[in-house]
Design an enzyme around this catalytic site. Structure first.
Site, mmCIF file in Angstrom:
data_model
loop_
_atom_site.group_PDB
_atom_site.id
_atom_site.type_symbol
_atom_site.label_atom_id
_atom_site.label_comp_id
_atom_site.label_asym_id
_atom_site.label_seq_id
_atom_site.Cartn_x
_atom_site.Cartn_y
_atom_site.Cartn_z
ATOM 1 N N ARG A 27 -20.858 27.490 6.871
ATOM 2 C CA ARG A 27 -20.864 26.042 6.656
ATOM 3 C C ARG A 27 -22.077 25.580 5.839
ATOM 4 O O ARG A 27 -22.176 24.408 5.470
ATOM 5 C CB ARG A 27 -20.874 25.312 8.015
ATOM 6 C CG ARG A 27 -19.652 25.597 8.862
ATOM 7 C CD ARG A 27 -19.736 24.838 10.163
ATOM 8 N NE ARG A 27 -19.734 23.411 9.919
ATOM 9 C CZ ARG A 27 -18.644 22.668 9.767
ATOM 10 N NH1 ARG A 27 -17.458 23.233 9.833
ATOM 11 N NH2 ARG A 27 -18.729 21.377 9.556
ATOM 12 N N TRP A 71 -26.547 22.902 4.650
ATOM 13 C CA TRP A 71 -26.052 22.824 3.273
ATOM 14 C C TRP A 71 -26.658 21.540 2.738
ATOM 15 O O TRP A 71 -26.208 20.437 3.062
ATOM 16 C CB TRP A 71 -24.522 22.770 3.276
ATOM 17 C CG TRP A 71 -23.936 22.710 1.901
ATOM 18 C CD1 TRP A 71 -23.449 21.610 1.267
ATOM 19 C CD2 TRP A 71 -23.754 23.793 0.999
ATOM 20 N NE1 TRP A 71 -22.998 21.945 0.022
ATOM 21 C CE2 TRP A 71 -23.172 23.273 -0.174
ATOM 22 C CE3 TRP A 71 -24.044 25.164 1.057
ATOM 23 C CZ2 TRP A 71 -22.872 24.077 -1.270
ATOM 24 C CZ3 TRP A 71 -23.731 25.950 -0.037
ATOM 25 C CH2 TRP A 71 -23.147 25.404 -1.171
ATOM 26 N N ASN A 97 -25.189 16.976 11.481
ATOM 27 C CA ASN A 97 -24.274 17.347 10.401
ATOM 28 C C ASN A 97 -23.590 16.078 9.936
ATOM 29 O O ASN A 97 -23.021 15.349 10.746
ATOM 30 C CB ASN A 97 -23.230 18.344 10.919
ATOM 31 C CG ASN A 97 -22.124 18.584 9.909
ATOM 32 O OD1 ASN A 97 -22.364 18.519 8.692
ATOM 33 N ND2 ASN A 97 -20.922 18.850 10.389
ATOM 34 N N GLY A 98 -23.643 15.808 8.615
ATOM 35 C CA GLY A 98 -22.995 14.607 8.083
ATOM 36 C C GLY A 98 -23.931 13.923 7.116
ATOM 37 O O GLY A 98 -24.918 14.504 6.668
ATOM 38 N N GLU A 459 -6.067 35.410 -11.512
ATOM 39 C CA GLU A 459 -7.265 35.866 -10.821
ATOM 40 C C GLU A 459 -6.952 36.530 -9.477
ATOM 41 O O GLU A 459 -7.541 37.548 -9.139
ATOM 42 C CB GLU A 459 -8.146 34.626 -10.604
ATOM 43 C CG GLU A 459 -9.459 34.856 -9.944
ATOM 44 C CD GLU A 459 -10.265 33.558 -9.828
ATOM 45 O OE1 GLU A 459 -9.707 32.463 -10.023
ATOM 46 O OE2 GLU A 459 -11.462 33.662 -9.517
ATOM 47 N N LYS A 574 -18.534 35.722 -6.789
ATOM 48 C CA LYS A 574 -18.518 34.260 -6.662
ATOM 49 C C LYS A 574 -19.487 33.602 -7.644
ATOM 50 O O LYS A 574 -19.220 32.549 -8.172
ATOM 51 C CB LYS A 574 -18.865 33.886 -5.214
ATOM 52 C CG LYS A 574 -18.772 32.412 -4.906
ATOM 53 C CD LYS A 574 -17.330 31.965 -4.811
ATOM 54 C CE LYS A 574 -17.187 30.469 -4.710
ATOM 55 N NZ LYS A 574 -15.895 30.009 -5.256
HETATM 56 C C1 F6R Z 1 -12.309 30.871 -11.035
HETATM 57 C C2 F6R Z 1 -13.752 30.845 -10.849
HETATM 58 C C3 F6R Z 1 -14.621 31.067 -12.028
HETATM 59 C C4 F6R Z 1 -15.810 30.082 -11.992
HETATM 60 C C5 F6R Z 1 -16.815 30.446 -13.100
HETATM 61 C C6 F6R Z 1 -17.936 29.445 -13.155
HETATM 62 O O1 F6R Z 1 -11.637 30.648 -9.847
HETATM 63 O O2 F6R Z 1 -14.230 30.661 -9.769
HETATM 64 O O3 F6R Z 1 -13.917 30.938 -13.226
HETATM 65 O O4 F6R Z 1 -15.309 28.803 -12.171
HETATM 66 O O5 F6R Z 1 -17.323 31.714 -12.860
HETATM 67 O O6 F6R Z 1 -18.641 29.400 -11.954
HETATM 68 P P1 F6R Z 1 -19.584 28.166 -11.605
HETATM 69 O O7 F6R Z 1 -18.703 26.959 -11.478
HETATM 70 O O8 F6R Z 1 -20.256 28.539 -10.333
HETATM 71 O O9 F6R Z 1 -20.529 28.026 -12.758
#
Ligand code: F6R
Length: 579
Positions: A27, A71, A97-98, A459, A574
Site C-alpha cells: 500500500r 505512500w 491513512n487518507g 505486453e 516495473k
Molecule cells: C506498460 C508500461 C510501460 C510504462 C513505461 C513508462 O504497461 O507499464 O510502457 O508505461 O515503461 O513507465 P513510467 O510511466 O514509470 O515512466
C-alpha cells in the site's frame, strides 16, 4: 495510499505491528514507523521500507501498538514525515491513512495557538487537535477532532495515559480483527489473518475504542453494533484483496483513482506558464506516452492549444527550445529516458513539470513543478490505474485551460467507470486468445486509446498487436488482414463514428473479424461487428476512460485464459531506469 495497523492484546505488540506492516507494504513503501505503548510511548520511524528494518535498532515492550507504512502525498518521503506523528507533549501518537483536505487552515490555526509542528504532512494536525481536545478521555478527543476534519481518513490513536486504542474511519478502509484476547485494526485484513479470521468491516463515521478484550463502536454519538464476518482467504490471496492478480485489483480501483486524480486544484502559477508558453511538449514512454497523446487531442479540442508529444527516448534527438513548457509524464518518476529529456530541457532553459505517481521520485526533483496522480502503488508490471490517473490529471489541466466543461460533466463518472468493470468481454476474449496478430484502431483521441489497448494486450498475452489510426490501415497494413487477424475498433459516439463505420466495413470486406466497442444501442455497429461491446453511457470525452478500462479488462482476461504470468510478464520490469 498508506497502510495502518493497530494491536491490543496478550502478545508483545512490537513484532505483531512490524509483521503487519510487512504485509501492508504494497500500500506504500516510502517510509514506515510505529509507536508501542508500555509505561511510556516509544516511537520509531524511518525513511525507506519496513522490509529493510533491522529489529536490533529498536526494542520496546508493551501490549498496545500502532504502525504505518507510507505512500507520500503531503511532504516528501523522509524520517520526519514518516508516521506516527506526536502531539507537543509526546503523550499522544497517531497514524493516518487518507488526505485531510482542510489541513492547511487547521495547521495555521493550531500554530497560532502555540502548537509546534515537526513534519510537512497533513496528518500531523490530527495529533495536535487531539492534544487540544484531550481532557482525560481519548474517545471524546477523537470524536471532537473528527468534527473538524474534511477529507478521507482512517486514524489510529494512542495516549500514554490510557490503555486502549481509539480508531476513526471516513472514506478510507479500516477493518477490525477479533482474536482470542486480542483485537487488531488495519487497512486490510492481511496483517491479522495469521491470528484470526473473525473481522468487522467498519463504516464511515465509526469511531472505535478497544483494548485486548473490550470493544465499543460509536457512530453519530450513539453506540452501534457491527456484524462480524468469518474470512476464509489465504494470506497470499488477501494481499491482493481477494483478487487473483494485482492487475485486476488495480483495474477495480480505477473508479476511485480517476476521482482522486481528477479533482485537484492546479496552481495558478504553472497554469499561466503553460498558457503563455511558446510551445507545449509532453514526453513519456509506453503507457505514459499514450496518456500524453490523449492530452494533445483534448487540448486541441477544448483549449484550442497545440501540443507536441514525443516518445522520451526519441525526444533527446530534438533540441528543446527555451520558452517551451515541457511536461514529463511517468508513473514511477524514475524512467531514465524521461528523466534524461527533462534534464536536457531544464538546461536549455525550458520550464518543466513532472506528472507522476511517486512523491519524491527523481523527476520531481528535477522538474520546476510537479503534479501527482495519487493513484496509490501500482504493483502489476502492466500500467492500468496509473494510465487512468494520468489521463485524469491531463483532463483536469485541459479543463483549467478551457471553459471547465469537463469538470462540470464528470460528476457521475465514478459510477460509469464502475459499470465498465461489469462489462462482459468473454466473446472478445475467445476471439483474441486464438489470434497470432491483432490490430486495434481508433480515430482522434481514440487512436491513442487503441495504441494503449494494443500495448496492454501484447505486453501480457505475448500476442502481436498493433495500434493504428483507423484511416491509415489501408495505406499498407491491409495486406495483413485475413480471417485470423481480428481488428478491435474503438468507435464510441464521437465525431469520428461515421468514418470509423466505413473503415470497419472496409476491414470486414477483407475478411478480418471485428470486435467493436461502441455506444450502447448503436444498431449499425452491432450489425456489422462480429463481437459488439457496448460502452456504458458516459459524459462527453468520458468514453476515453470507459473504452480504456474495457480494453484493459480484455487484455487481462485474455492473458488469464492463456495461462500467462499476468502481473510479471516475461522480460519486463516495473521501473525502467536505464536508457
Ligand atoms: C506498460 C508500461 C510501460 C510504462 C513505461 C513508462 O504497461 O507499464 O510502457 O508505461 O515503461 O513507465 P513510467 O510511466 O514509470 O515512466
Amino acid at each position: 495510499m498508506c497502510g495502518i495497523i493497530g494491536y491490543a492484546g496478550r502478545r508483545e505488540a512490537g513484532p505483531v505491528v512490524v509483521g503487519g506492516l510487512k504485509k501492508l507494504e504494497y500500500r506504500g513503501y516510502d517510509s514506515f514507523g510505529f509507536a508501542i505503548s508500555g509505561s511510556k510511548i516509544a516511537v520509531y520511524k524511518k525513511n525507506g521500507r519496513i522490509s529493510d528494518f533491522n529489529e536490533s535498532e529498536f526494542s520496546a515492550n508493551g501490549s498496545l501498538g500502532i504502525g504505518h507504512t507510507r505512500w507520500a502525498t503531503h511532504g516528501v518521503p523522509d524520517d520526519k514525515n514518516a508516521h506516527p506523528h506526536m502531539d507537543c507533549s509526546g503523550k499522544i501518537a497517531i497514524v493516518h491513512n487518507g488526505i485531510i483536505e482542510n489541513y492547511a487552515e487547521l495547521r495555521k490555526e493550531l500554530i497560532s495557538e502555540g502548537h509546534i509542528f515537526t513534519s510537512d504532512t497533513d496528518s500531523e494536525i490530527i495529533a495536535h487537535l487531539l492534544e487540544k481536545y484531550y481532557d482525560g478521555d481519548l474517545l471524546s478527543a477523537v470524536t471532537k477532532t473528527t468534527e473538524f476534519l474534511d477529507g478521507a481518513y482512517a486514524i489510529l490513536a494512542l495516549c500514554e495515559d490510557e490503555k486502549r486504542i481509539v480508531a476513526a474511519r471516513q472514506s478510507s478502509p479500516l477493518v477490525l480483527g477479533i482474536g482470542d484476547g486480542e483485537i487488531f485494526a488495519s487497512s486490510d485484513i492481511t496483517p491479522m489473518l495469521e491470528y484470526t479470521q473473525k473481522v468487522i468491516f467498519l463504516e464511515d463515521g465509526d469511531i472505535v475504542s478497544f483494548d485486548k478484550s473490550s470493544l465499543l463502536i460509536m457512530n453519530a454519538g450513539k453506540e452501534v453494533s457491527r456484524e462480524s464476518e468469518l474470512i476464509d482467504w489465504d494470506i497470499d490471496a488477501a494481499r491482493k484483496g481477494g483478487f487473483d492478480h494485482f492487475m485486476l485489483k488495480e483495474i477495480y480501483e480505477e473508479p476511485d483513482v480517476f476521482y482522486n486524480a481528477f479533482y485537484f486544484e492546479p496552481e495558478e502559477e504553472f497554469v499561466s506558464k503553460i498558457r503563455d508558453a511558446d510551445e507545449i511538449t509532453v514526453v513519456g514512454c509506453g503507457t505514459s506516452y499514450h496518456a500524453g497523446l490523449i492530452f494533445r487531442y483534448l487540448m486541441e479540442e477544448y483549449a484550442g492549444m497545440p501540443v507536441r508529444v514525443e516518445i522520451a527516448s526519441e525526444a533527446s534527438y530534438f533540441k528543446p527550445r527555451p520558452g517551451s513548457f515541457i511536461i514529463a509524464v511517468s508513473q514511477s518518476g524514475e524512467t531514465a529516458d524521461t528523466l534524461a529529456v527533462l534534464r536536457q530541457a531544464k538546461s536549455a532553459g525550458c520550464t518543466t513539470m513532472a506528472v507522476t505517481n511517486v512523491c519524491g521520485s527523481s523527476i520531481t526533483r528535477v522538474a520546476d513543478y510537479s503534479l501527482f496522480m495519487r493513484a496509490g502503488p501500482e504493483i502489476s508490471v502492466a500500467a492500468t490505474k496509473s494510465f487512468i490517473a494520468q489521463v485524469a490529471v491531463f483532463m483536469r489541466l485541459v479543463d483549467e485551460l478551457s471553459d471547465k466543461t469537463l469538470s462540470e460533466s464528470f460528476t457521475g463518472i465514478h459510477r460509469v467507470i464502475e459499470e465498465c468493470l461489469m462489462v462482459d468481454v468473454d466473446a472478445a476474449v475467445s476471439m483474441c486468445k486464438g489470434a497470432k496478430n491483432l490490430f486495434f484502431i481508433g480515430r482522434g483521441a481514440y487512436y491513442p486509446v487503441s495504441l494503449e489497448g494494443a500495448l496492454k494486450l501484447k505486453e501480457i498475452t505475448y500476442i502481436h498487436a498493433e495500434g493504428y489510426p483507423a484511416g491509415e490501415l489501408k495505406h499498407g497494413p491491409f495486406s495483413l488482414l485475413d480471417e485470423d487477424t481480428p481488428v478491435v475498433a474503438v468507435c464510441p459516439e464521437h465525431d469520428s463514428r461515421a468514418l470509423m463505420i466505413s473503415n470497419i466495413r472496409e476491414i470486414k470486406s477483407r475478411g478480418s473479424p471485428v470486435i467493436a466497442l461502441g455506444g450502447a444501442g448503436d444498431i449499425d455497429l452491432e450489425e456489422i461487428a462480429d463481437v459488439f461491446i457496448p460502452l456504458p453511457k458516459a459524459p462527453e470525452s468520458g468514453d476515453i476512460i470507459t473504452s480504456s478500462v474495457i480494453l484493459q479488462l480484455l487484455a487481462y482476461r485474455t492473458a488469464v485464459a492463456m495461462g500467462r504470468d499476468v502481473d510479471k510478464p516475461r522480460n519486463l520490469a516495473k521501473s525502467v531506469t536505464v536508457v
